[in-house]
Design an enzyme around this catalytic site. Structure first.
Site, PDB file in Angstrom:
ATOM      1  N   TYR A 182      -6.044   1.092   8.479  1.00  0.00           N
ATOM      2  CA  TYR A 182      -7.097   1.400   7.510  1.00  0.00           C
ATOM      3  C   TYR A 182      -8.455   1.031   8.079  1.00  0.00           C
ATOM      4  CZ  TYR A 182      -3.338   2.304   4.223  1.00  0.00           C
ATOM      5  OH  TYR A 182      -2.231   2.828   3.610  1.00  0.00           O
ATOM      6  N   GLU A 236       5.954   9.665   3.483  1.00  0.00           N
ATOM      7  CA  GLU A 236       5.584   8.345   2.961  1.00  0.00           C
ATOM      8  C   GLU A 236       4.707   8.469   1.715  1.00  0.00           C
ATOM      9  OE1 GLU A 236       4.174   3.970   4.609  1.00  0.00           O
ATOM     10  OE2 GLU A 236       3.598   5.739   5.766  1.00  0.00           O
ATOM     11  N   ASP A 274       5.411   0.221   3.415  1.00  0.00           N
ATOM     12  CA  ASP A 274       5.574  -1.038   4.149  1.00  0.00           C
ATOM     13  C   ASP A 274       5.415  -2.223   3.201  1.00  0.00           C
ATOM     14  OD1 ASP A 274       2.850  -1.256   3.664  1.00  0.00           O
ATOM     15  OD2 ASP A 274       2.299  -0.410   5.607  1.00  0.00           O
ATOM     16  N   ASP A 276       0.799  -1.237   0.000  1.00  0.00           N
ATOM     17  CA  ASP A 276       0.000   0.000   0.000  1.00  0.00           C
ATOM     18  C   ASP A 276       0.825   1.276   0.000  1.00  0.00           C
ATOM     19  OD1 ASP A 276       0.619  -0.625   2.858  1.00  0.00           O
ATOM     20  OD2 ASP A 276      -0.524   1.202   3.200  1.00  0.00           O
TER      21      ASP A 276
END
Length: 485
Positions: free
Chosen positions: A226, A463, A77, A74
């Site tokens: 999430y 990120e 990671d 995603d």
């Protein structure tokens, strides 16, 4: 010699200011799509351009005796979270449907990026009757390590929803992704398109029949990463809107009527889909002159009124540099998602010469287009720091992004495995720029003061994520197709 040096400096400054004022949307579009290659999980093809990535996670799904290899990690990671991955796929598909004709040579790579996700989502939807697989990889264990996906030795736990443990949100979004993608492939691969659509219908039926939030069913496997904070009604509306567009079946229109169009919003993201559904459904009101969809058009316009800076009902902050500012963590995800809605609604308005009002403010298609352009240009370097927030685009961009694969040496450079904690001290905490350039990655972005520290440990700003990029592909194609070569 001195005079030559002065002229060189003047030329360079002129070139830089021109590049800043007129971003190269075509270059940025190509890079925004190339980024997805850096997020690939599974067996990588010989056509892989980002060569520092290698095959990884081939045994995903084995713990449940199914093949769940493939798909995308995603963000920075090594976890596959299907909720944001499906949203990424829906947005990539929508943007390809709306702007495919403006994409030129980037249309095949865009389709390939979509297919990499849908091949995986099909596996998740079809592997076990009565189950929808919704993620692979223990997020808590994964986040305690800093290692390459190719070295991964953390538990590849498999997560699913079922009638007993429902997930209307993740199922609705998966159905939306498959339905939207089915239209992308309708002419170029009809059989694949039919498989996507028939699967989308089944997954949507599951979402409707077994109501419940996947966060309640899966707990710490998806929260706080999430969580479905907005509930699952928005995904039911969004999923039905996409099935309606793909099938034209009155069943989905009647379902949408039963859900109503009363949920006002001023945000659009992987979690909250109401605004996207309203814009998608308003297409029928604007382009087809279908009065049955006027309520969705009104909601879409109310949403725009909450975004526009000069609107009396605006609830959106802007930085001094002109960037939309919604939330401190990964703000650019909201900017790109909302900007995608701005360009698409502007396109619908322009095609039908429509205008609307926010109080005493007259809104034309150009009003929305200009705001969208300002957001895209800001991301590409027209900002107080003169910094591009897309990696590998422009002369000055983030060098220390929060991304495991990018920040650790590639297998080619460092064939020895780097264990769970082995990457922290020498690489994660290092001030050295990342050795591998994740070309096209759009990071979380600057703070509310237009500042950016380029710090790998500051994941809220440094990120990248698939859904940030998926949303900007459309606006980039829109402006690339509108600008002169």
């Amino acid at each position: 010699m001195m005079r030559k040096g002065v002229w060189w400096c003047v030329w360079l400054l002129l070139w830089l200011s021109n590049a800043e004022a007129n971003p190269n949307y075509r270059d940025a579009l190509a890079k925004s799509i190339l980024f997805f290659q850096g997020q690939r999980s599974g067996s990588l093809p010989t056509t892989q351009q980002l060569a520092w990535r290698s095959t990884s996670a081939l045994n995903d799904g084995r713990l449940a005796n199914v093949d769940l290899s493939g798909g995308y990690y995603d963000a920075g990671d090594n976890v596959k979270f299907n909720f944001p991955m499906a949203f990424t796929t829906t947005m990539l598909s929508w943007n390809t449907l709306e702007y495919g004709k403006k994409m030129g040579p980037q249309l095949p790579p865009a389709r390939a990026a979509i297919r990499w996700a849908t091949d995986y989502l099909l596996k998740c939807s079809r592997a076990t009757p009565g189950k929808l697989y919704v993620g692979v990889g223990d997020p808590n264990k994964d986040h305690s390590c800093w290692e390459r996906p190719e070295d991964m030795d953390t538990p590849r736990s498999v997560y699913s929803v079922s009638p007993a443990n429902p997930g209307s949100d993740v199922a609705g979004e998966t159905a939306a992704a498959l339905a939207a993608a089915s239209m992308v492939f309708r002419k170029v691969d009809p059989n694949y398109s039919k498989l996507l659509l028939s699967t989308a219908k089944k997954v949507m039926q599951f979402a409707i029949q077994y109501r419940g939030a996947y966060s309640d069913s899966l707990g710490s496997a998806v929260c706080p990463f999430y969580c479905s904070y907005s509930g699952y009604k928005d995904e039911l509306v969004w999923g039905a809107a996409w099935l309606l567009r793909a099938t034209n079946d009155a069943y989905y229109f009647n379902f949408l009527k039963s859900m109503g169009a009363t949920d006002s919003t001023d945000i659009f993201s992987w979690d909250n889909k109401f605004a996207g559904a309203y814009v998608l459904l308003s297409r029928r009101a604007l382009l087809n002159k279908d009065k049955n969809f006027d309520q969705f058009k009104q909601q879409a316009e109310q949403f725009m009124c909450r975004i526009l800076p000069n609107s009396p009902s605006s609830s959106t902050q802007y930085t001094q540099g002109g960037l939309m500012y919604k939330l401190p963590a990964s703000n650019l995800q909201y900017v790109t998602a909302i900007t995608s809605l701005l360009t698409t609604y502007s396109k619908y308005m322009s095609a039908t010469k429509q205008t609307f009002n926010c109080g005493n403010l007259l809104v034309t298609s150009s009003t929305l287009r200009n705001l969208a352009k300002k957001q895209v240009d800001y991301i590409l370097g027209v900002n107080p720091l003169k910094m591009s927030y897309m990696v590998g685009y422009g002369p000055y961009y983030p060098k220390r992004i929060h991304h495991r694969g990018s920040s650790l040496p590639s297998l080619g450079r460092h064939p020895q495995a780097i264990g769970c904690e082995g990457g922290f001290q020498p690489f994660y905490y290092s001030a050295t720029p990342n050795p591998n350039i994740l070309v096209g990655a759009v990071v979380g972005g600057p703070n509310q003061n237009d500042g950016y520290s380029d710090d790998r440990t500051d994941y809220s700003h440094s990120e990248p994520a698939t859904y940030i990029n998926a949303a900007i592909v459309g606006p980039l194609a829109y402006f690339a197709g509108s600008s002169k070569p």
